[in-house]
Design an enzyme around this catalytic site. Structure first.
Site, PDB file in Angstrom:
ATOM      1  N   SER A  65       0.824  -1.212   0.000  1.00  0.00           N
ATOM      2  CA  SER A  65       0.000   0.000   0.000  1.00  0.00           C
ATOM      3  C   SER A  65       0.857   1.261   0.000  1.00  0.00           C
ATOM      4  O   SER A  65       2.037   1.231   0.360  1.00  0.00           O
ATOM      5  CB  SER A  65      -0.921   0.007   1.217  1.00  0.00           C
ATOM      6  OG  SER A  65      -1.733  -1.135   1.213  1.00  0.00           O
TER       7      SER A  65
HETATM    8  N1  SAM Z   1      -0.297  -5.372   4.279  1.00  0.00           N
HETATM    9  C1  SAM Z   1       0.440  -5.614   3.079  1.00  0.00           C
HETATM   10  C2  SAM Z   1       1.810  -5.024   3.100  1.00  0.00           C
HETATM   11  O1  SAM Z   1       2.198  -4.378   4.077  1.00  0.00           O
HETATM   12  O2  SAM Z   1       2.529  -5.235   2.106  1.00  0.00           O
HETATM   13  C3  SAM Z   1      -0.291  -5.205   1.822  1.00  0.00           C
HETATM   14  C4  SAM Z   1      -1.406  -6.096   1.561  1.00  0.00           C
HETATM   15  S1  SAM Z   1      -2.036  -6.208  -0.059  1.00  0.00           S
HETATM   16  C5  SAM Z   1      -2.769  -4.642  -0.314  1.00  0.00           C
HETATM   17  C6  SAM Z   1      -3.381  -7.305   0.319  1.00  0.00           C
HETATM   18  C7  SAM Z   1      -2.960  -8.712   0.633  1.00  0.00           C
HETATM   19  O3  SAM Z   1      -4.091  -9.429   1.123  1.00  0.00           O
HETATM   20  C8  SAM Z   1      -2.471  -9.485  -0.575  1.00  0.00           C
HETATM   21  O4  SAM Z   1      -1.186  -9.974  -0.340  1.00  0.00           O
HETATM   22  C9  SAM Z   1      -3.480 -10.610  -0.710  1.00  0.00           C
HETATM   23  O5  SAM Z   1      -2.936 -11.812  -1.208  1.00  0.00           O
HETATM   24  C10 SAM Z   1      -3.961 -10.770   0.706  1.00  0.00           C
HETATM   25  N2  SAM Z   1      -5.250 -11.446   0.879  1.00  0.00           N
HETATM   26  C11 SAM Z   1      -6.378 -11.321   0.120  1.00  0.00           C
HETATM   27  N3  SAM Z   1      -7.346 -12.108   0.620  1.00  0.00           N
HETATM   28  C12 SAM Z   1      -6.835 -12.713   1.724  1.00  0.00           C
HETATM   29  C13 SAM Z   1      -7.358 -13.638   2.682  1.00  0.00           C
HETATM   30  N4  SAM Z   1      -8.605 -14.107   2.611  1.00  0.00           N
HETATM   31  N5  SAM Z   1      -6.557 -14.051   3.683  1.00  0.00           N
HETATM   32  C14 SAM Z   1      -5.273 -13.599   3.772  1.00  0.00           C
HETATM   33  N6  SAM Z   1      -4.727 -12.727   2.891  1.00  0.00           N
HETATM   34  C15 SAM Z   1      -5.502 -12.287   1.892  1.00  0.00           C
END
Ligand code: SAM
Length: 220
Positions: A65
């Site tokens: 993000s």
């Molecule tokens: N917090 C992260 C960082 O600091 O880099 C950025 C996160 S990114 C915007 C969103 C993440 O959520 C992705 O890596 C995606 O694979 C994960 N994601 C989506 N659905 C998910 C789920 N049901 N459980 C765990 N992770 C999930």
């Protein structure tokens, strides 16, 4: 290739600007940002862009993000040392590292994509973060083994607020979660559970996250 000194200098400028503009509000968040520069959590080819206040690609088509977005969510979470925090959506591990710096204790974070679990673990190791525990799985229903939590921070957009996440909050706990359309437009919600167990929801404003995919999120 830009030197690491230069990357740090650029990063410090970004942090100071966010602080001046009031996006970073607390000394604690400012210090955490300075301790863990974003370039440590992206692939080398993006190091030169890590100070730019925009999301960047990480492996598996996901994103890290934008700094302002991470700062806003951390400030809304009002993290204090000792709080037990769950993050859903580990991605690069950067937000988890910042959370760990703020709570100064173990942090639990769940990621559904195996490649990113490895990526985050590597980044966290390289950054010297020892108290973040990365789990592979669907975090849309939270992470029951370590519940209940003082804070749950979801960094992917859900179609609605997953009930299990609310259930896994302690009394006095808070959930921060983007809720809305499948891609790129959601409202950021702050969900508080009062000491009496009452649930209070507030909408902060518009945000843009990749989808939360899973049982309580979007279907693949
Ligand atoms: N917090 C992260 C960082 O600091 O880099 C950025 C996160 S990114 C915007 C969103 C993440 O959520 C992705 O890596 C995606 O694979 C994960 N994601 C989506 N659905 C998910 C789920 N049901 N459980 C765990 N992770 C999930």
């Amino acid at each position: 290739m830009v030197s690491e000194d230069e990357l740090l200098r650029r990063w410090e400028k970004t942090v100071e600007r966010l602080f001046r503009e009031g996006v970073i509000k607390s000394e604690a968040v400012r210090r955490a940002f300075l301790k863990y520069p974003r370039y440590l959590f992206v692939q080398k080819r993006y190091w030169g862009y890590a100070h730019v206040d925009e999301p960047l690609p990480i492996p598996a088509g996901q994103t890290i993000s934008a700094p302002h977005m991470v700062a806003i969510m951390l400030e809304l979470a009002e993290l204090k040392p000792g709080m037990k925090v769950l993050e859903v959506g580990t991605g690069s591990g950067w937000n988890a590292a910042l959370i760990a710096e703020l709570v100064k204790t173990d942090v639990y974070t769940v990621e559904r994509i195996p490649e990113l679990v490895e990526f985050a673990r590597q980044n966290l190791r390289r950054a010297g973060v020892g108290n973040v525990h990365v789990f592979l799985g669907d975090g849309s229903g939270g992470f029951p083994p370590k519940a209940p939590y003082d804070r749950i921070i979801v960094t992917a957009g859900a179609p609605e607020i997953p009930e299990p996440l609310v259930e896994q909050l302690k009394p006095g706990g808070r959930l921060i979660i983007p809720v809305g359309s499948y891609h790129l437009w959601q409202d950021l919600y702050i969900v508080d559970k009062t000491e009496d167990g009452e649930i209070k929801k507030r909408r902060w404003g518009g945000v843009a996250f990749v989808p939360l995919v899973g049982e309580y999120g979007w279907r693949e």
